[in-house]
Design an enzyme around this catalytic site. Structure first.
Site, PDB file in Angstrom:
ATOM      1  CB  CYS A  78      -1.097   0.034   0.900  1.00  0.00           C
ATOM      2  SG  CYS A  78      -2.236   0.814   0.855  1.00  0.00           S
ATOM      3  CG  HIS A 173      -3.215  -3.658   3.664  1.00  0.00           C
ATOM      4  ND1 HIS A 173      -2.109  -2.931   4.781  1.00  0.00           N
ATOM      5  CD2 HIS A 173      -3.483  -2.467   3.458  1.00  0.00           C
ATOM      6  CE1 HIS A 173      -1.808  -0.996   4.087  1.00  0.00           C
ATOM      7  NE2 HIS A 173      -3.380  -1.358   3.515  1.00  0.00           N
ATOM      8  CD  GLU A 175       0.371  -5.471   5.556  1.00  0.00           C
ATOM      9  OE1 GLU A 175       0.264  -6.600   4.324  1.00  0.00           O
ATOM     10  OE2 GLU A 175      -0.454  -4.164   6.020  1.00  0.00           O
TER      11      GLU A 175
HETATM   12  N1  LIG Z   1      -3.722   1.263   4.212  1.00  0.00           N
HETATM   13  C1  LIG Z   1      -2.598   2.446   2.936  1.00  0.00           C
HETATM   14  O1  LIG Z   1      -1.308   2.366   2.840  1.00  0.00           O
HETATM   15  C2  LIG Z   1      -3.199   3.488   2.055  1.00  0.00           C
HETATM   16  C3  LIG Z   1      -1.658   4.654   1.671  1.00  0.00           C
HETATM   17  C4  LIG Z   1      -2.493   5.771   1.505  1.00  0.00           C
HETATM   18  N2  LIG Z   1      -3.942   6.152   0.967  1.00  0.00           N
HETATM   19  C5  LIG Z   1      -1.487   6.375   1.095  1.00  0.00           C
HETATM   20  O2  LIG Z   1      -1.228   7.571   0.328  1.00  0.00           O
HETATM   21  O3  LIG Z   1      -0.308   6.566   0.958  1.00  0.00           O
END
Ligand SMILES: NC(=O)CC[C@H](N)C(=O)O
Length: 197
Positions: A78, A173, A175
């Site tokens: 992410c 994710h 994890e």
């Molecule tokens: N769950 C996340 O890691 C979100 C990422 C977040 N929207 C970003 O721009 O970094």
């Protein structure tokens, strides 16, 4: 062999728990001296713009770029995927990435109404059975460059997991769902890599 989790911000504890449950010696990385001890690094989910600022503030941004160039295996989830992207779309003003993955990633790509959702994904390179994936304000990989390979996509075909050599990234994710196969796959890269700190 010691693996690191970048612990500036975000859900680094969850990653450290998965890695430790797989038997990997794992340390949290906040300083260049800690980065210099690890054979591979996980960059967690969180907020990429904050992680970017903190990594520059802690003097980690340049050592991270050097380590990626030197072939260190890195797995980003992410916000971590955003940190590994060569190009960020919809970043905040001045937002930078470490880069390494020949991809363009759009932040918060699933729109404000569907900030979070869950789905099952086929990821044949990583897992024999579908991966349950949680997306939280997730990015999408809008461009997969020639050097990178798409590993998974959501139902409409948009790419949500990529790899390129020793680099691995997911929009979702693994994890936080009890999923361990991405971490296992990543540890395989760390073991196979020539890179040693
Ligand atoms: N769950 C996340 O890691 C979100 C990422 C977040 N929207 C970003 O721009 O970094």
């Amino acid at each position: 062999m010691t693996v690191g989790v970048l612990a500036l911000q975000g859900d680094f504890r969850e990653h450290a728990n998965v890695l430790r449950s797989l038997g990997a010696e794992t340390i949290l990385v906040r300083r260049p001296e800690e980065l210099a001890r690890v054979s591979g690094l996980v960059i967690p989910g969180g907020e990429s713009s904050v992680m970017d600022k903190l990594s520059r503030g802690y003097g980690l941004a340049e050592p991270l770029k050097d380590a990626v160039r030197a072939g260190m295996p890195v797995f980003g989830t992410c916000a971590g995927l955003i940190m590994l992207a060569d190009t960020i779309i919809d970043g905040i003003a001045g937002q930078q990435s470490i880069g390494g993955l020949d991809i363009s990633v759009r932040r918060n790509a699933f729109g404000s109404q569907v900030d979070s959702f869950e789905t099952d994904l086929d990821v044949p390179a990583v897992a024999d059975t579908p991966v349950h994936a949680v997306f939280i304000r997730a990015p999408i990989v809008e461009r997969v460059g020639e050097a990178a390979t798409a590993l998974a996509s959501v139902a409409d075909g948009r790419c949500v997991a990529v790899e390129q050599g020793n680099l691995l990234g997911t929009s979702f994710h693994p994890e936080i769902t009890g999923e361990y196969r991405f971490h296992e796959y990543f540890l395989g890269k760390v073991e196979a890599a020539d890179y040693r700190p």
